[in-house]
Write a protein that holds these residues in place. Structure first.
Motif, PDB file in Angstrom:
ATOM      1  N   ARG A   1      -6.430  -0.140   0.322  1.00 58.34           N
ATOM      2  CA  ARG A   1      -6.947  -1.354  -0.323  1.00 58.34           C
ATOM      3  C   ARG A   1      -6.197  -1.602  -1.620  1.00 58.34           C
ATOM      4  NH1 ARG A   1     -12.248  -4.333  -0.641  1.00 58.34           N
ATOM      5  NH2 ARG A   1     -12.227  -5.376  -2.679  1.00 58.34           N
ATOM      6  N   TYR A   2      -5.726  -2.834  -1.769  1.00 61.54           N
ATOM      7  CA  TYR A   2      -5.122  -3.285  -3.015  1.00 61.54           C
ATOM      8  C   TYR A   2      -6.114  -4.222  -3.709  1.00 61.54           C
ATOM      9  CZ  TYR A   2      -0.487  -1.784  -1.346  1.00 61.54           C
ATOM     10  OH  TYR A   2       0.589  -1.047  -0.891  1.00 61.54           O
ATOM     11  N   ASP A   3      -6.448  -3.923  -4.960  1.00 67.01           N
ATOM     12  CA  ASP A   3      -7.260  -4.816  -5.776  1.00 67.01           C
ATOM     13  C   ASP A   3      -6.404  -5.337  -6.917  1.00 67.01           C
ATOM     14  OD1 ASP A   3     -10.173  -4.825  -4.857  1.00 67.01           O
ATOM     15  OD2 ASP A   3      -9.724  -2.673  -4.879  1.00 67.01           O
TER      16      ASP A   3
ATOM     17  N   HIS B   1      -7.731  -9.295  -3.333  1.00 65.97           N
ATOM     18  CA  HIS B   1      -7.571  -7.971  -2.739  1.00 65.97           C
ATOM     19  C   HIS B   1      -6.978  -8.096  -1.334  1.00 65.97           C
ATOM     20  CE1 HIS B   1     -11.330  -9.016  -0.661  1.00 65.97           C
ATOM     21  NE2 HIS B   1     -10.998  -8.074   0.216  1.00 65.97           N
TER      22      HIS B   1
ATOM     23  N   GLU C   1      -2.163  -4.251 -10.154  1.00 64.61           N
ATOM     24  CA  GLU C   1      -2.873  -3.925  -8.929  1.00 64.61           C
ATOM     25  C   GLU C   1      -3.354  -2.492  -8.981  1.00 64.61           C
ATOM     26  OE1 GLU C   1       0.082  -4.486  -5.882  1.00 64.61           O
ATOM     27  OE2 GLU C   1       0.706  -2.392  -5.975  1.00 64.61           O
TER      28      GLU C   1
END
Length: 269
Positions: A10-12, A71, A256
């Motif tokens: 997961r990229y936030d 995200h 990120e």
């Protein structure tokens, strides 16, 4: 053994991103002792993904996410059946010539200490298979497994000098020594059943050496053993940067944060 794998990335993003693109090395390879029974990738744009085989035979997906988003979640999961072959890899298609894997990279370039390690091991063991095992034992003893002391750009030389690292560092050191001694070596990413089958924060990595009369054989210096039925092989390359499971770029967004969760456990029969 049948293993169920779930790999979440997961990229936030701190601020909204206009578009992003991800390259995925997330599909396990198929060969004589490893069968892909089921596999699925969930991610934005996966239905329109560019899918191809790269020069090392890895299956690659390239996905894009358009429009403002904060995200990106990528989930790869499925069931793989693996047989224990004592690390021997047979029936795997790799278009790259074997000699390509003699090439040192920034990550594997040997330092004087790595050269000495390789020469000392070669003086003790002349047979290629025995030599590879000797290198694995030596690197395992010289680099203590410790999470958080190295990063994605740490080189084999730096990890050996510090005496600490993770599986990526063990694999790079193994490849550095093998290639210095004229033995083709390739970097491998994959999965490993962890102790207690608890979720991990990364996939696993090890090295493979080309042994005369045998072929390619895996050596996991982090655990000081050849891969067994607890291992699932995904992708191969010259070093870690070339086969990162998920690598991307974006337009917009100031920063990120990436979180990874990997769970590998026996599948229900």
């Amino acid at each position: 053994m049948k293993l169920h794998i779930r790999h979440e990335t997961r990229y936030d993003y701190e601020t909204s991103v206009r578009s992003s693109i991800q390259r995925l090395h997330l599909t396990p390879s198929a060969f004589a002792t490893q069968k892909l029974l089921s596999w699925n990738i969930e991610a934005p744009g996966i239905d329109k993904a560019l899918i191809y085989r790269d020069g090392f035979g890895n299956q690659v997906h390239v996905i894009t996410s358009q429009g403002a988003h904060d995200h990106v979640m990528v989930v790869a999961q499925g069931v793989v059946e693996v047989e224990d072959a004592a690390g021997l890899v047979r029936g795997l298609v790799c278009p790259a010539p074997d000699n390509v894997f003699l090439r040192q990279t920034t990550a594997t370039e040997p330092s004087p200490a790595l050269v000495e390690l390789a020469r000392s091991a070669a003086a003790r063991q002349q047979k290629p298979l025995d030599l590879a095992h000797e290198l694995m034992r030596e690197i395992h003893g010289r680099i203590v497994y410790q999470i958080g002391v190295t990063h994605s750009h740490t080189t084999a030389a730096e990890a050996l000098a510090d005496g600490k690292g993770v599986c990526q560092d063990h694999a790079h050191a193994m490849l550095s020594a093998l290639r210095f001694l004229g033995v083709p070596g390739r970097y491998v990413t994959g999965y490993l059943v962890t102790e207690g089958m608890l979720p991990a924060t990364a996939s696993h990595a090890w090295a493979e050496a080309l042994i005369p009369q045998l072929g390619w054989v895996g050596f996991d210096a982090a655990n000081c053993k050849c891969p067994t039925a607890d291992y699932v092989r995904v992708a191969t390359g010259l070093d870690a940067p070339g086969v990162v499971p998920v690598r991307g770029s974006r337009r917009g967004g100031e920063s990120e944060n990436m979180t990874v969760s990997v769970l590998v456990q026996p599948a229900e029969q």
